[in-house]
Structures are given as C-alpha cells and as structure tokens.
Design an enzyme around this catalytic site. Structure first.
Site, PDB file in Angstrom:
ATOM      1  N   TYR A  90       0.454  -1.032  -0.168  1.00 57.83           N
ATOM      2  CA  TYR A  90       0.169   0.253   0.592  1.00 57.83           C
ATOM      3  C   TYR A  90       0.503   1.211   0.254  1.00 57.83           C
ATOM      4  CZ  TYR A  90      -3.744   3.522   1.695  1.00 57.83           C
ATOM      5  OH  TYR A  90      -4.674   4.234   1.608  1.00 57.83           O
ATOM      6  N   LYS A 121       0.711   4.126  -3.263  1.00 59.82           N
ATOM      7  CA  LYS A 121       0.484   5.453  -2.600  1.00 59.82           C
ATOM      8  C   LYS A 121       1.421   6.755  -2.899  1.00 59.82           C
ATOM      9  CE  LYS A 121      -3.983   5.373  -1.311  1.00 59.82           C
ATOM     10  NZ  LYS A 121      -4.909   5.448  -2.115  1.00 59.82           N
TER      11      LYS A 121
HETATM   12  P1  NAI Z   1     -13.462   2.072   1.610  1.00 53.55           P
HETATM   13  O1  NAI Z   1     -12.776   0.723   2.320  1.00 53.55           O
HETATM   14  O2  NAI Z   1     -14.850   2.822   2.799  1.00 53.55           O
HETATM   15  O3  NAI Z   1     -13.621   2.533   0.005  1.00 53.55           O
HETATM   16  C1  NAI Z   1     -12.957   1.824  -0.737  1.00 53.55           C
HETATM   17  C2  NAI Z   1     -14.243   1.454  -2.612  1.00 53.55           C
HETATM   18  O4  NAI Z   1     -13.636   1.254  -2.639  1.00 53.55           O
HETATM   19  C3  NAI Z   1     -14.948   0.713  -1.774  1.00 53.55           C
HETATM   20  O5  NAI Z   1     -15.764   0.491  -2.136  1.00 53.55           O
HETATM   21  C4  NAI Z   1     -14.756  -0.363  -2.909  1.00 53.55           C
HETATM   22  O6  NAI Z   1     -15.637  -1.382  -3.131  1.00 53.55           O
HETATM   23  C5  NAI Z   1     -14.283   0.382  -3.630  1.00 53.55           C
HETATM   24  N1  NAI Z   1     -13.197   0.099  -4.665  1.00 53.55           N
HETATM   25  C6  NAI Z   1     -11.614  -1.532  -4.520  1.00 53.55           C
HETATM   26  N2  NAI Z   1     -11.545  -2.133  -5.207  1.00 53.55           N
HETATM   27  C7  NAI Z   1     -12.227  -1.592  -6.553  1.00 53.55           C
HETATM   28  C8  NAI Z   1     -12.433  -1.436  -8.106  1.00 53.55           C
HETATM   29  N3  NAI Z   1     -11.781  -2.977  -8.566  1.00 53.55           N
HETATM   30  N4  NAI Z   1     -13.242  -1.384  -8.491  1.00 53.55           N
HETATM   31  C9  NAI Z   1     -14.277  -0.249  -8.324  1.00 53.55           C
HETATM   32  N5  NAI Z   1     -14.065   0.043  -7.001  1.00 53.55           N
HETATM   33  C10 NAI Z   1     -13.381  -0.344  -5.906  1.00 53.55           C
HETATM   34  O7  NAI Z   1     -11.930   3.266   2.212  1.00 53.55           O
HETATM   35  P2  NAI Z   1     -11.765   4.277   2.193  1.00 53.55           P
HETATM   36  O8  NAI Z   1     -11.223   4.471   3.552  1.00 53.55           O
HETATM   37  O9  NAI Z   1     -13.228   5.447   2.199  1.00 53.55           O
HETATM   38  O10 NAI Z   1     -10.482   5.521   1.542  1.00 53.55           O
HETATM   39  C11 NAI Z   1     -10.897   5.850   0.007  1.00 53.55           C
HETATM   40  C12 NAI Z   1      -9.060   6.154  -0.581  1.00 53.55           C
HETATM   41  O11 NAI Z   1      -8.971   6.773   0.885  1.00 53.55           O
HETATM   42  C13 NAI Z   1      -8.787   5.265  -0.909  1.00 53.55           C
HETATM   43  O12 NAI Z   1      -7.101   4.742  -2.572  1.00 53.55           O
HETATM   44  C14 NAI Z   1      -7.801   4.596   0.376  1.00 53.55           C
HETATM   45  O13 NAI Z   1      -6.228   4.215   0.453  1.00 53.55           O
HETATM   46  C15 NAI Z   1      -7.320   5.679   0.758  1.00 53.55           C
HETATM   47  N6  NAI Z   1      -6.816   6.211   1.905  1.00 53.55           N
HETATM   48  C16 NAI Z   1      -7.639   6.062   2.949  1.00 53.55           C
HETATM   49  C17 NAI Z   1      -7.714   6.589   4.412  1.00 53.55           C
HETATM   50  C18 NAI Z   1      -8.730   5.892   5.626  1.00 53.55           C
HETATM   51  O14 NAI Z   1      -7.747   6.622   6.270  1.00 53.55           O
HETATM   52  N7  NAI Z   1      -9.830   5.798   5.770  1.00 53.55           N
HETATM   53  C19 NAI Z   1      -6.675   7.307   4.981  1.00 53.55           C
HETATM   54  C20 NAI Z   1      -5.649   7.548   3.475  1.00 53.55           C
HETATM   55  C21 NAI Z   1      -5.692   7.431   2.529  1.00 53.55           C
END
Ligand code: NAI
Length: 241
Positions: A154, A158
């Site tokens: 990851y 990133k």
């Molecule tokens: P989450 O797990 O709640 O949502 C991620 C979404 O991406 C899900 O709805 C999932 O179905 C979708 N997804 C995954 N693989 C996919 C694919 N192949 N095709 C289409 N959709 C797909 O995650 P969250 O926490 O909302 O994270 C969103 C972004 O922010 C991510 O890129 C994560 O790495 C980044 N991020 C999150 C942090 C956190 O603390 N939650 C911190 C820093 C970055």
C-alpha cells in the site's frame, strides 16, 4: 463552496467512505456525479441517499482494473455529455501483512487497484478534458506513502500515486487541466475498521492510538477529505497543480 452546476464528475470507489462523501459534496455543489464502484449493493444504497438529497447522480458497477470496462464507461459518459470535467480517483483496497507474510497476490492486487486503475481512468478521462481544454483530476494518496508497518504494498502504491499525479500535472497543465493528490491521515471508514479487526484491537483503541499522532487531536471524517477534494475540483484551484 464553488458552483459546479453543469459539470460532470466521476468519483471512483464512491459506494461508501471517502468516495461517497466526495461524490455527495460535488453533487451538492451542482455537479452531475457518476459513482463508479465494484460493489453493487453499496452503490445502490449510495444512490438512494443521493436521490433523497436530490443530488443528480448515476451509478456504474465497474471493476476499475479492467481496461475494457473503464474505456467503455468513460467513453459513454463523454458521448452523452460531450465532456467530463472532474475525475476523482479514490478506489482503494488494503492487503496488509508484514513483508515475510505478504503474498504476491497481496502485492499485485494492491498495485492493480491503486495504480493500474488510476492510470486507466486518467488515460480515458483526459481525452475528453483535453478536447474541452478543461479538467480537474484528483487522486487519493495517503500519509502511508512515506512508509507504514505492514503496508509495503500500500505504501509503495500510494507513493506511486504521488509520482503519477505530478507527472500528469506536468503533461496536462497546458490543456488547463490540473492534477492533484490528497494524502489523508487516519479517516474513520470501513477501511480503517478492517485494520483494527486484523490487528485484533477494538476500533476505539486503534483510533485513540492514531489520534495521539494527529496534530488536531481527532480522527478525520470522510467529509474532511471531501472538503479538500471540493477545492481541487473547483475552478478556484486553477493555479494549484
Ligand atoms: P473504503 O474501503 O471505505 O472504500 C473503498 C471503495 O473502493 C469501496 O467502495 C470499494 O468497493 C471500492 N473499490 C475497491 N476496489 C475496486 C475496484 N477494483 N473497482 C471499483 N471499485 C473498487 O475506503 P476509504 O477509507 O473510503 O478509502 C478511500 C481512498 O482513500 C482509498 O484510496 C484509500 O487508500 C484512501 N485513504 C484512506 C484513508 C483512511 O484512513 N480511510 C487514509 C488515507 C488514504
């Protein structure tokens, strides 16, 4: 808040969490929002919530790592509206393990969703942005890009997003397209809840441990990140790339 009336926005990974909050906020500002996600059930829930808030939206079940699906979906949007103003590349997964336990699948799956997906979506979205001499691309990086225990895959992805973002900013700036990355810290979503489960602590314990290292002494919310995305998506950010 900027007025995004008449603008077309694509947000990937928008069925829940940060992506949903971004889609909602761009929609509240007047954009017609396309929610891309692989998770049909959560996409339908998201649609219900946006419809209740009278936010103009469409949902697209898609695996953003599949080139033919991305090409077709973005082409369809371009054909329908003649443009595509905003792309937020937010979809993400984690497959955390210490290096000695990390499988090649754990590595490849994370690279595919974060990097290949970002590449494909930007590649097809920029065609319409270049044609119209306007665009806003926003990619989700993370503070983990600088190194994070148990996240070699990851963190690498990133960090890759940051190099990718800066390169697109250099290539696309002359077409009035800005490209920015947001690198959030700890945000309360299903992703961080799954981390607590994996390491065997309660979510509150994990949250408290993270808060100790956060200057403002609270965990982030998806809306905090939507506020940043909303600025980068707006005409007001035209010199920030
Ligand atoms: P989450 O797990 O709640 O949502 C991620 C979404 O991406 C899900 O709805 C999932 O179905 C979708 N997804 C995954 N693989 C996919 C694919 N192949 N095709 C289409 N959709 C797909 O995650 P969250 O926490 O909302 O994270 C969103 C972004 O922010 C991510 O890129 C994560 O790495 C980044 N991020 C999150 C942090 C956190 O603390 N939650 C911190 C820093 C970055």
């Amino acid at each position: 808040m900027s007025d995004l009336s008449g603008q077309i926005a694509i947000v990937t990974g928008a069925a829940k969490g940060i992506g949903f909050a971004i889609a909602k906020q761009l929609g509240q500002q007047g954009a017609h929002v396309y929610l891309f996600d692989i998770d049909t059930l959560n996409l339908e829930n998201a649609k219900t919530l946006l419809d209740e808030g009278q936010i103009s939206n469409e949902i697209v079940t898609i695996n953003i790592t599949k080139e033919s699906e991305v090409q077709q979906a973005i082409h369809q949007i371009g054909q329908t509206h003649g443009k595509n103003d905003i792309l937020v590349y937010n979809a993400g997964i984690i497959r955390d393990h210490l290096l000695f336990k990390m499988s090649t699948d754990d590595w490849n799956n994370v690279m595919e969703v974060h990097l290949k997906g970002a590449f494909l979506c930007s590649k097809y979205a920029q065609e319409w942005m270049v044609k119209n001499k306007y665009g806003r691309i926003i990619n989700l990086s993370s503070v983990s890009a600088l190194g994070s225990r148990g996240q070699a895959n990851y963190a690498t992805a990133k960090a890759g997003i940051q190099g990718f973002t800066k390169t697109l900013a250099i290539e696309l700036g002359k077409f009035n397209i800005t490209v920015n990355a947001i690198a959030p810290g700890f945000i309360v979503t299903d992703m961080t809840k799954s981390v607590a489960e994996r390491i065997g602590v309660s979510f509150d314990e994990l949250k408290q441990a993270k808060i100790n290292d956060i200057p403002v002494k609270r965990a982030g919310t998806p809306e905090d990140i939507a506020n940043a995305a909303s600025f980068f998506a707006s005409p007001a950010s035209s010199f920030v790339s």
